[in-house]
Design an enzyme around this catalytic site. Structure first.
Site, short mmCIF file in Angstrom:
data_model
loop_
_atom_site.label_atom_id
_atom_site.label_comp_id
_atom_site.label_asym_id
_atom_site.label_seq_id
_atom_site.Cartn_x
_atom_site.Cartn_y
_atom_site.Cartn_z
CG ASN A 195 -1.53 1.81 1.87
OD1 ASN A 195 -1.69 2.22 0.07
ND2 ASN A 195 -2.69 1.17 2.60
CE LYS A 237 -0.13 3.37 5.22
NZ LYS A 237 0.16 3.43 6.09
CG HIS A 264 -5.84 1.80 5.28
ND1 HIS A 264 -5.04 2.71 6.30
CD2 HIS A 264 -4.24 1.19 5.62
CE1 HIS A 264 -3.74 2.31 6.53
NE2 HIS A 264 -3.39 1.22 6.05
CD GLU A 271 -2.91 5.57 6.60
OE1 GLU A 271 -2.80 5.74 5.56
OE2 GLU A 271 -1.69 5.24 7.41
CD GLU A 286 -3.33 -2.98 7.34
OE1 GLU A 286 -2.04 -2.90 7.05
OE2 GLU A 286 -3.93 -1.75 7.20
N GLY A 328 2.45 2.13 10.08
CA GLY A 328 3.54 3.55 10.49
C GLY A 328 4.79 3.88 11.53
CB SER A 369 5.52 -2.09 11.93
OG SER A 369 5.27 -0.55 12.30
P1 PGA Z 1 2.86 0.01 8.14
O1 PGA Z 1 1.25 0.11 6.96
O2 PGA Z 1 3.61 -1.07 7.24
O3 PGA Z 1 3.74 1.24 6.77
O4 PGA Z 1 2.98 0.55 9.38
C1 PGA Z 1 0.54 -0.32 6.93
C2 PGA Z 1 -0.67 -0.26 5.98
O5 PGA Z 1 -1.42 1.03 7.03
O6 PGA Z 1 -1.20 -0.95 5.59
#
Ligand code: PGA
Length: 252
Positions: free
Chosen positions: A9, A11, A97, A99, A169, A175, A215
């Protein structure tokens, strides 16, 4: 059908030229590796999809969108519909997601509409669920996940449900560099599979792909991906580095 998957992803990262450069580098890195079993899903910004599908698509290299709008078409300036995503050859779409839930206030019932629209247009929704740190510390993590699945997904028929994928997640792991431990990940993945089994039966539950996200890096991927209920990963930050991302694919 259950399978090993590594999804990246992006983003809101990489302009078009940077994206093409990344894809070219990844293709050449993967060509040098003798074998990998995972299916790869690249989830770039919408505007890269048409070109990527045409120039890099294949049976192991597939593409997805990061979001879709909850209406079929019309006066919704700036939005992208499921039919548009399908029309450029993307096979997957992220739904819910964290976010989107956090910054755009998307609710479980809105997400249920998006899931249906994706399926109607022959796109596999990757439905994201996860608890915040506060919810985990308050021991309501299982209730939160249950509600996200019940409202977002469980109005689907068994036949429809077999066409979706889930990504667990935990919000506190996205992140942050703090990855769920194998025990935490397996516990929640098994819980999710158990909920699916209760609702749709064991045959469907064992065929559902449940990805872990938060992560994931090449240094922790193998440990997570070998867990019995983890079918691969949804990778954010580490999917932006071709070498790192390829190492994650190889680990799957
Ligand atoms: P990350 O994000 O691997 O940077 O933690 C995962 C995601 O948001 O799908």
């Amino acid at each position: 059908m259950r399978q090993k998957i590594v999804a990246g992803n992006w983003k809101m990262n990489y302009n078009f030229a940077e994206g093409v450069q990344f894809m070219t580098e990844m293709k050449s890195l993967l060509n040098k590796r003798n074998s990998y079993n995972a299916k790869i899903i690249i989830i770039p910004p919408f505007i890269h999809l048409t070109d990527f599908v045409r120039n890099f698509g294949g049976s192991f290299m597939t593409f997805g969108a990061q979001n879709l709008y909850e209406q079929e078409k019309g006066a919704f300036t700036g939005e992208i519909s499921a039919a548009m995503i399908r029309s450029v050859g993307a096979d997957y779409v992220l739904v819910g997601h964290s976010e989107r839930r956090q910054y755009f206030a998307e609710t479980n019932s809105q997400l249920a509409v998006k899931v249906r629209l994706a399926l109607k247009n022959n796109i596999c929704p990757i439905y994201c669920c996860g608890e915040t740190l506060l919810q985990r510390n308050d021991y309501i993590l299982f209730d939160i996940i249950k509600e996200q699945l019940e409202v977002g997904l469980f109005s689907l028929s068994g036949e429809e449900f077999q066409k979706i994928m889930i990504a667990y997640e935990p919000v506190w792991a996205i992140g942050t560099g703090v990855v769920a431990t194998p025990v935490q990940a397996q516990e929640m993945h098994a819980y999710i599979r158990g909920l699916i089994s209760k609702k749709y039966g064991n045959d469907i539950a064992v065929q559902t792909s449940i990805l872990y996200g938060g992560s994931v890096k090449s240094s922790n991927a193998a440990e997570l991906f070998k867990l019995p209920d983890v079918d691969g990963g949804l990778v954010g930050g580490a999917s932006l580095n071709a070498v790192e991302f390829c190492d994650i694919i190889i680990a799957c």
